[in-house]
Design an enzyme around this catalytic site. Sequence first.
Site: not given
Length: 255
Positions: A156, A91, A64, A160
């Site tokens: 999101y 990733n 995790n 990023k």
Amino acid sequence: MAGRLQDKVVVITGAAQGIGFATAQKCGQEGAKIVLSDANAEKLQEAALQLQQNGYDVHAVVCNITDEEHIANLYQEAVAAYGYVTTVVNNAGIFVNNTAETFDATTYEKISAINIKGVMLSTKHAIPYLKRQAGSSIVNLASISGMIGTKNHNLYIMTKHAVVGITRSTAVELGQHGIRVNAVCPGLTDTNMADQLIEGDGGGQAIRQAYENAYLLGRLGKPEEVANTIAFLASDEASFITGALIPVDGGYTAT
């Protein structure tokens, strides 16, 4: 003939499916030893078995990435299995559909923990091991959403952009140690995450076609195409590339 990643030990987070799994396959093809990690134990074991059946040297660790003890254990297990770590592919990440108006704190905390905190914790615990090895590197999975803005993907995009900032600042910090840090910025790639995004925008073939038409090459990306770029950045062929953002986006950000 030895692959480009011969003698590399590559730790990949979120590796049980999608781009992470494709990256593990590519790194295996290129001769790397692979430490496969994911929070989903069942999918992780299935992925590890498939890679092993393909002849790749794989060690799987349930992790995790929001838990610092899990992250510390991941790198301890990697070194116990292979003796050293040369390469990290950060990733693991999740996607949510939202707008500024529909922002809620619970979703913010969840996506930030995985997409930002997870990258930072992984990087923190990898650095002491990477410092010991020549030619070491970190490849972060950002997104074209770390370079531009689009509607309906507010949180999101925030995360990023943070990954882009982490990449650049960490590259500056670690250059003196010979550790390269780069980010791959995929466009919409044909994975479960793409299905989630399309569904959140209304779903159906018409929405999917609209996304495909937005790319100069007229289609979504393939996980293998992103993995090819990650493997290049992890290799010594990219020895003078650090602090870079590499779009793998079918020309989306060129327009």
